[in-house]
Design an enzyme around this catalytic site. Structure first.
Site, PDB file in Angstrom:
ATOM      1  N   GLU A   1      46.666  38.695  30.281  1.00 29.09           N
ATOM      2  CA  GLU A   1      46.310  40.064  29.890  1.00 29.09           C
ATOM      3  C   GLU A   1      47.012  41.100  30.765  1.00 29.09           C
ATOM      4  O   GLU A   1      47.626  42.034  30.229  1.00 29.09           O
ATOM      5  CB  GLU A   1      44.784  40.208  29.882  1.00 29.09           C
ATOM      6  CG  GLU A   1      44.174  39.442  28.718  1.00 29.09           C
ATOM      7  CD  GLU A   1      42.732  39.032  28.917  1.00 29.09           C
ATOM      8  OE1 GLU A   1      42.174  38.407  27.993  1.00 29.09           O
ATOM      9  OE2 GLU A   1      42.161  39.306  29.997  1.00 29.09           O
TER      10      GLU A   1
ATOM     11  N   HIS B   1      47.345  36.500  35.093  1.00 25.73           N
ATOM     12  CA  HIS B   1      46.676  36.262  33.817  1.00 25.73           C
ATOM     13  C   HIS B   1      47.477  36.909  32.690  1.00 25.73           C
ATOM     14  O   HIS B   1      48.142  37.923  32.881  1.00 25.73           O
ATOM     15  CB  HIS B   1      45.249  36.807  33.855  1.00 25.73           C
ATOM     16  CG  HIS B   1      44.394  36.333  32.712  1.00 25.73           C
ATOM     17  ND1 HIS B   1      44.436  36.912  31.473  1.00 25.73           N
ATOM     18  CD2 HIS B   1      43.491  35.323  32.632  1.00 25.73           C
ATOM     19  CE1 HIS B   1      43.587  36.290  30.673  1.00 25.73           C
ATOM     20  NE2 HIS B   1      43.001  35.316  31.350  1.00 25.73           N
TER      21      HIS B   1
ATOM     22  N   GLU C   1      47.353  28.367  30.708  1.00 31.24           N
ATOM     23  CA  GLU C   1      46.624  29.068  29.652  1.00 31.24           C
ATOM     24  C   GLU C   1      47.577  29.467  28.528  1.00 31.24           C
ATOM     25  O   GLU C   1      48.228  30.516  28.611  1.00 31.24           O
ATOM     26  CB  GLU C   1      45.958  30.331  30.208  1.00 31.24           C
ATOM     27  CG  GLU C   1      44.801  30.069  31.132  1.00 31.24           C
ATOM     28  CD  GLU C   1      43.885  31.282  31.220  1.00 31.24           C
ATOM     29  OE1 GLU C   1      42.682  31.124  30.964  1.00 31.24           O
ATOM     30  OE2 GLU C   1      44.381  32.377  31.517  1.00 31.24           O
TER      31      GLU C   1
ATOM     32  N   ASN D   1      35.944  33.401  34.219  1.00 27.05           N
ATOM     33  CA  ASN D   1      36.549  34.734  34.334  1.00 27.05           C
ATOM     34  C   ASN D   1      35.793  35.681  33.407  1.00 27.05           C
ATOM     35  O   ASN D   1      35.930  35.611  32.194  1.00 27.05           O
ATOM     36  CB  ASN D   1      38.031  34.660  33.953  1.00 27.05           C
ATOM     37  CG  ASN D   1      38.702  36.021  33.967  1.00 27.05           C
ATOM     38  OD1 ASN D   1      38.176  36.993  34.521  1.00 27.05           O
ATOM     39  ND2 ASN D   1      39.876  36.099  33.359  1.00 27.05           N
ATOM     40  N   TRP D   2      35.004  36.578  34.002  1.00 23.94           N
ATOM     41  CA  TRP D   2      34.184  37.486  33.193  1.00 23.94           C
ATOM     42  C   TRP D   2      34.970  38.639  32.598  1.00 23.94           C
ATOM     43  O   TRP D   2      34.442  39.377  31.758  1.00 23.94           O
ATOM     44  CB  TRP D   2      33.041  38.035  34.051  1.00 23.94           C
ATOM     45  CG  TRP D   2      31.929  37.068  34.274  1.00 23.94           C
ATOM     46  CD1 TRP D   2      31.821  35.806  33.752  1.00 23.94           C
ATOM     47  CD2 TRP D   2      30.758  37.271  35.066  1.00 23.94           C
ATOM     48  NE1 TRP D   2      30.668  35.215  34.176  1.00 23.94           N
ATOM     49  CE2 TRP D   2      29.984  36.094  34.983  1.00 23.94           C
ATOM     50  CE3 TRP D   2      30.291  38.332  35.838  1.00 23.94           C
ATOM     51  CZ2 TRP D   2      28.762  35.960  35.652  1.00 23.94           C
ATOM     52  CZ3 TRP D   2      29.081  38.189  36.503  1.00 23.94           C
ATOM     53  CH2 TRP D   2      28.321  37.019  36.403  1.00 23.94           C
ATOM     54  N   LYS D   3      36.190  38.851  33.057  1.00 22.61           N
ATOM     55  CA  LYS D   3      37.011  39.959  32.555  1.00 22.61           C
ATOM     56  C   LYS D   3      36.230  41.278  32.683  1.00 22.61           C
ATOM     57  O   LYS D   3      35.568  41.491  33.695  1.00 22.61           O
ATOM     58  CB  LYS D   3      37.482  39.670  31.133  1.00 22.61           C
ATOM     59  CG  LYS D   3      38.196  38.309  31.030  1.00 22.61           C
ATOM     60  CD  LYS D   3      38.824  38.057  29.694  1.00 22.61           C
ATOM     61  CE  LYS D   3      39.487  36.687  29.675  1.00 22.61           C
ATOM     62  NZ  LYS D   3      40.207  36.412  28.417  1.00 22.61           N
TER      63      LYS D   3
ATOM     64  N   GLY E   1      40.804  33.386  23.715  1.00 19.49           N
ATOM     65  CA  GLY E   1      39.954  34.267  22.931  1.00 19.49           C
ATOM     66  C   GLY E   1      40.179  34.195  21.438  1.00 19.49           C
ATOM     67  O   GLY E   1      39.680  35.043  20.687  1.00 19.49           O
TER      68      GLY E   1
ATOM     69  N   SER F   1      39.947  29.057  25.213  1.00 20.37           N
ATOM     70  CA  SER F   1      38.846  28.672  24.317  1.00 20.37           C
ATOM     71  C   SER F   1      38.137  27.396  24.784  1.00 20.37           C
ATOM     72  O   SER F   1      37.794  26.528  23.980  1.00 20.37           O
ATOM     73  CB  SER F   1      39.349  28.515  22.872  1.00 20.37           C
ATOM     74  OG  SER F   1      39.837  29.757  22.378  1.00 20.37           O
TER      75      SER F   1
ATOM     76  N   GLY G   1      36.821  31.817  29.776  1.00 20.00           N
ATOM     77  CA  GLY G   1      36.570  33.215  29.486  1.00 20.00           C
ATOM     78  C   GLY G   1      35.201  33.421  28.870  1.00 20.00           C
ATOM     79  O   GLY G   1      34.177  33.408  29.551  1.00 20.00           O
ATOM     80  N   GLY G   2      35.168  33.589  27.553  1.00 21.43           N
ATOM     81  CA  GLY G   2      33.940  33.944  26.850  1.00 21.43           C
ATOM     82  C   GLY G   2      32.764  33.024  27.107  1.00 21.43           C
ATOM     83  O   GLY G   2      31.628  33.484  27.241  1.00 21.43           O
TER      84      GLY G   2
END
Length: 243
Positions: free
Chosen positions: A98, A96, A165, A9-11, A171, A204, A225-226
């Site tokens: 966010e 998600h 999640e 997921n590049w957000k 993150g 993470s 994610g990251g």
């Protein structure tokens, strides 16, 4: 046989040019990836078209980062299932943490998104998870079960993915212990009552812990994610080894 889904997921990262550059570096790194898993990337909406052109004919699949429940209408800043299908998108992330946090997404809205996705042939990746405060108060299982029951109502478990999640691990650098993530994923499978339900872990995830996570009995993939923003890093995750 549950086929794991390894999704990045590049957000709100990557321009179209950056996405094309990433794809050019990433695709050669997964040419030898075993066919016993799906490899998926969810770019921002602006880069989906560029990605669709770049990944055509490869084993890389595309996901959106959200989807609306209507085909069209006065829904500023939303994207419809038909718009996504035009660009060979196969998955859609919904629920998600966010959007739940920043845009007050409700379980009812998430359910409508998931049902709409399925009705149009998309596979929703429905995210669930508790906050640090909820876990500290011993409410984690109650919160997750509510999200599962309300978010998955009237959906087909054979045509969706659930992503566990824990919010406190997204993150933050904190990772839920593999055994605890596996326990929660097992509970979700039991609550849904579908032995073949695909359940990911997210929070993470990185090259250093992917092998341990994927060795767990009830974890069928990851939502990254990251670590998915670097092609070498995400390729290592896609090429996990459990033995």
């Amino acid at each position: 046989m549950r086929k794991p889904v390894i999704a990045g997921n590049w957000k709100m990262h990557m321009t179209c040019a950056q996405a094309r550059e990433y794809t050019a570096r990433f695709l050669p790194l997964i040419e030898a990836t075993p066919n016993d898993r799906h490899v998926v990337i969810a770019p921002p909406f602006t880069a989906i078209s560029s990605m669709a052109e770049s990944v055509g004919g490869s084993r890389l699949e595309l996901s959106s980062q959200n989807v609306h429940w209507e085909d069209d209408g006065a829904y500023t800043a939303e994207v419809s299932p038909t718009m996504l299908l035009e660009h060979q998108v196969r998955y859609a992330i919904v629920g998600h943490s966010e959007p739940r946090k920043y845009f007050s997404e409700s379980d009812e809205q998430i359910n409508r998104r998931a049902r709409s996705a399925q009705a149009h042939g998309l596979i929703p990746i429905v995210c669930v998870g508790e906050s640090d405060e909820q876990r500290e108060r011993g409410e984690a299982e109650r919160v997750i079960r509510r999200q599962v029951e309300q978010g998955l109502e009237d959906t087909d478990p054979d045509k969706l993915v659930v992503a566990y999640e824990p919010i406190w691990a997204i993150g933050t650098g904190k990772t839920c212990e593999a055994s605890e993530a596996n326990r929660i994923c097992g509970l979700i499978r039991r609550w849904v009552g579908a032995s073949e339900l695909i359940i990911q872990y997210g929070g993470s995830v990185k090259p250093g812990n992917i092998d341990e996570l994927m060795a767990m009995s009830d974890i069928d993939g990851v939502l990254v994610g990251g670590a998915s923003l670097d092609p070498e890093s995400f390729a290592r995750i896609a090429n996990y080894q459990t033995s």
